[in-house]
Structure formats: structure tokens, C-alpha cells
Write a protein that holds these residues in place. Structure first.
Motif, PDB file in Angstrom:
ATOM      1  N   SER A 277       1.129  -1.447  -0.033  1.00  0.00           N
ATOM      2  CA  SER A 277       0.341   0.314  -0.042  1.00  0.00           C
ATOM      3  C   SER A 277       0.872   0.656  -0.134  1.00  0.00           C
ATOM      4  O   SER A 277       0.491   2.583  -0.914  1.00  0.00           O
ATOM      5  N   GLN A 278       2.240   1.450   0.536  1.00  0.00           N
ATOM      6  CA  GLN A 278       2.653   2.562   0.482  1.00  0.00           C
ATOM      7  C   GLN A 278       3.836   2.370  -0.521  1.00  0.00           C
ATOM      8  O   GLN A 278       3.671   3.705  -0.612  1.00  0.00           O
ATOM      9  N   ILE A 279       3.864   1.940  -0.904  1.00  0.00           N
ATOM     10  CA  ILE A 279       5.007   1.536  -2.312  1.00  0.00           C
ATOM     11  C   ILE A 279       4.173   2.055  -3.102  1.00  0.00           C
ATOM     12  O   ILE A 279       4.516   2.874  -3.403  1.00  0.00           O
ATOM     13  N   SER A 280       2.851   1.895  -3.097  1.00  0.00           N
ATOM     14  CA  SER A 280       1.857   2.051  -4.426  1.00  0.00           C
ATOM     15  C   SER A 280       1.591   4.006  -4.000  1.00  0.00           C
ATOM     16  O   SER A 280       1.572   4.654  -4.850  1.00  0.00           O
ATOM     17  N   GLU A 281       1.600   4.124  -2.693  1.00  0.00           N
ATOM     18  CA  GLU A 281       1.884   5.970  -2.353  1.00  0.00           C
ATOM     19  C   GLU A 281       2.785   6.919  -3.194  1.00  0.00           C
ATOM     20  O   GLU A 281       2.589   7.526  -3.244  1.00  0.00           O
TER      21      GLU A 281
END
Length: 435
Positions: A277-281
């Protein structure tokens, strides 16, 4: 040292000291400690309570009384001290108070870090809308690295007493993620004192009227129908904002009780899966200037809300293998748009739509509505709803039904926002920020 690099380091540490424990505290409270959903909901609601009380106060202080970088440093040092005591707490009520005090210090630093970065960039004649996302993305990188350290080394106190891939053993498992957050916060606090001076821009001696004298003039923004509706919908979407931070890790971890899934990678390294999720961010943060200038805040916020619908909907059909794993990973990817297009774009909208003399207070108000009132509604209501309607007779949790309920909620908010939020997009206005 290059000023953008210094601000990037600030952003990295700002979210590193949060990511170290935020996504694992549900597993820590519910699985390791064996506490109930309402007890955990109360503990997590401290983020919201603190976000109501302290960001507006901090906004007033930096607008009128104290340098932003100094107050920022003091708050992080105090937050670090409080987090040091968390591992020794074995009572949910005691943990509630310790986390609450810690959040009083930490939560206002999120909006304060934004306004501080905006200020320094502006003082150095750098375009805020173009440069802020490039700096803010490293905050997400810090959050990711903290999550990976927690999960890959089993610092989360949930899987074994073996650290660092089997070559260090502890006699007693210890939730070291809280110590990592503590040390990082104190280091960040000390580092903040080396940043460029950011004195108050709004002299309290020049204040006219009781609201301005008290530093509460940001609330005058509610007289503007567009800003009022923006803040109200921010509150309602804020109720959904922290749900996956609250429950994503413990949801995936719960599959360890099913023989077919207990040895799967997703279960063993649930925090790593969530970190997608944070990588996508990081990708969506960099896309914000383009989307905000081309489509405007209303369409960008609608994209965010629909992404939340997908985020929760995909979770409702997710499980650790096969199609279910694909649904989980896709949900993690969608999260980048869901979070960034609301949280970061909303902050930029506030920054470009308010007077320079009350931007600190306005950012605090945005924080109060989203991570404050909204987060309290979300944490309290979700804990009650799950405990009352989605606990099976064998004591397990019907996560599919819970996530579907959250998805429907996000859809209703998106529809209402599309109808009632009135905004005419002006591409020339985005990026024109003066201090």
C-alpha cells in the motif's frame, strides 16, 4: 547541505517513527494481548482525539508565538519519550492513556511538517505543488522501511522470539517496534533544531477581534460554503482513512488459524504485504501535481473516494492464495490513490486556498477534521460494528462482511460529495502559493 535534501530527511523520519508500530498495533493488541475489538478501538481512537485537540493549538502557536521548527522538535522528543514506555504496559486502559499522551505530541507534527516544508520551500522560491510531493514521497518510503524492519526481524512480538533471521535470540519476546519509534522520534526532534528558522508570520499584537486574538480565525473558513463542505466531507472520509491501518495486518494474520493458509507468505509476512500500500503511495504522490492541475480538487477527491470503495471491496474477497491474494495485492495498489488523492491533495488544496497568515491554523483544522473527528468516528464505530455484527459463533471474525460494509459506506460518501461539493477548477490557481 541542499535544503530539499534536508526537508526530505525530515519527511522520511516523520513517517518512519509512525510506520514502526501503526500497522502492527492491532495484531499486538488483539492477537498477542488478547484484548477485545472495543478495547483496541478505544486505543486507536487516541489518534483521533489527539488530532482534534492538539493540531489547532499547534497551528495557533506557530502562526503567532513560536518558531515552527522549534515546536516541531520539542513535540517529537516528547513523543519519543512516551513511546519508550509502551512495551511495559499490560493493561488496555493504561495503554490507552500512554498512547493518548504520545499522540497528543505526535499527531500535530503531521500537519506541522507539511506547513514547515511549505514555508521553507516558499522562502527558498521553490514551487510548492511541484516540489512538495517529491519530498513527501520519502515519508512514505520511511513508513515502508519501518514496516519491513518490524516484520522481517519479527520485532512485532507476534510470531517468534527470534530476531534478525535466526541469528539473535531473545529469552522473552519484546515489542521492539515501539523502541524503534522512540529512538527515531528523539533523533528527529534533535535534527529539527538544525532546520532553517521559521518564525511566526501573524503577529498577535496586530490581531483584531476575539477569534484572531485567540488564533481561532481558521474556523472562519466555515463561513465559506465551499470550504465548509470540503472540511465536512473530509471528516466523513477521515472515518474510513485509518480503517485499513487498524485492521489490515490483523485481518491477514487471522488466516494463520486456517490450515490451508497458515504457512503462506502472506500470513508469515502480513506487514510486508500491507506495505505494498505504501509502495503504491510513492507512485501516486508523484502523480498529484498532474492530476490536481488537470482535474481539480473535486475530481481528484472523487477518485480517492471511489478508490476507497475498491480498497475495502477487494479486501472483502481477499485471502492469502490464488485469486484472493491477487485481490489483496490489487487492494494494496489502489490504496495509493485512495490515501494520497485525499490526504496530500487535500492539504495542498488548503494551502492554496487560504491566507498565508492562517495557513498553520488551517492545516491544523484539516488535520482535526480528518485524523481527529473522522478518525474517532471510524475507530469507535468500526470496533462496535465488528464486535456486534461480525463475530462468528466460534469467536472468529467475519472480515468479509465487515470490509463490504466499509466499502458501502465509502460509496455513499462519494455519491454525496459529488452532489454537494461545489468547486470550479482553475488550473492557474494551483501552485500560486505566497507567504
Amino acid at each position: 547541505m541542499n535544503i530539499k535534501f534536508r526537508l526530505t530527511l525530515l519527511s522520511f523520519l516523520q513517517f518512519f517513527v509512525w510506520g514502526a508500530w501503526l500497522t502492527t498495533i492491532a495484531t499486538y493488541c488483539l492477537s498477542t494481548k488478547g484484548w477485545t475489538f472495543p478495547q483496541f478501538g478505544a486505543i486507536f481512537s487516541t489518534l483521533g482525539i489527539a488530532s482534534i485537540i492538539t493540531p489547532p493549538i499547534v497551528g495557533i502557536l506557530v502562526d503567532k508565538y513560536i518558531n515552527s521548527e522549534k515546536l516541531y522538535g520539542i513535540l517529537h522528543i516528547l513523543y519519543g519519550i512516551m513511546m519508550f514506555f509502551v512495551p511495559g504496559i499490560n493493561d488496555p486502559e493504561q495503554l490507552y492513556w500512554i498512547i493518548l499522551i504520545a499522540m497528543f505530541f505526535y499527531m500535530p507534527t503531521i500537519s506541522l511538517s507539511y506547513s514547515l516544508i511549505y514555508r521553507v520551500l516558499s522562502d527558498n522560491n521553490s514551487d510548492v505543488v511541484t516540489n512538495f510531493p517529491k519530498i513527501r514521497v520519502w515519508g512514505t518510503v520511511g513508513f515502508i522501511i519501518a514496516m519491513w524492519i518490524t516484520n522481517f526481524t519479527n520485532f512485532d512480538y507476534t510470531q517468534s522470539d527470534i530476531l534478525s533471521f535466526n541469528f539473535i535470540k531473545l529469552a522473552t519476546p519484546t515489542p521492539l517496534q515501539f523502541y524503534i519509534a522512540s529512538a527515531g522520534a528523539i533523533i528527529l526532534g534533535l535534527y529539527a533544531f538544525t532546520l532553517p528558522s521559521c518564525p511566526p508570520e501573524n503577529n498577535k499584537k496586530d490581531a483584531n477581534g476575539i477569534l484572531e486574538k485567540l488564533g481561532l480565525n481558521a474556523f472562519v473558513l466555515f463561513k465559506n460554503p465551499k470550504m465548509a463542505s470540503f472540511f465536512i466531507f473530509s471528516m466523513f472520509l477521515g472515518a474510513a482513512l485509518q480503517l485499513t491501518n487498524m485492521y489490515a495486518d490483523v485481518f491477514i494474520d487471522s488466516f494463520k488459524n486456517i490450515a490451508a493458509y497458515k504457512d503462506s507468505f502472506a500470513v508469515k509476512y502480513s506487514t510486508v504485504i500491507v506495505s505494498i500500500s505504501q509502495i503504491s503511495e510513492t507512485l501516486f504522490i508523484l502523480a498529484i501535481p498532474f492530476f490536481l492541475k488537470k482535474y481539480g480538487i473535486k475530481k481528484v477527491m472523487l477518485m480517492s473516494m471511489l478508490a476507497w470503495v475498491l480498497r475495502f471491496g477487494l479486501f472483502s474477497v481477499g485471502y492469502p492464495t490464488g485469486f484472493g491474494l491477487f485481490a489483496l495485492i490489487l487492494s494494496m495498489i489502489v490504496y495509493g490513490m485512495a490515501f494520497d488523492f485525499f490526504n496530500i491533495s487535500g492539504s495542498l488544496f488548503v494551502e492554496t486556498s487560504t491566507d498565508s497568515k492562517l495557513r498553520g491554523s488551517a492545516q491544523g483544522l484539516f488535520m482535526m477534521m480528518t485524523n481527529g473527528i473522522g478518525a474517532i468516528i471510524g475507530s469507535k464505530a468500526s470496533g462496535f460494528i465488528i464486535e456486534k455484527y461480525f463475530i462468528n459463533t466460534d469467536g472468529s471474525t467475519n472480515w468479509s462482511g465487515a470490509w463490504l460494509t466499509f466499502s458501502i459506506y465509502a460509496l455513499v460518501i462519494a455519491i454525496l460529495f459529488g452532489i454537494f461539493f461545489k468547486h470550479k477548477h482553475n488550473p492557474e490557481a494551483i501552485g500560486n502559493v505566497s507567504h
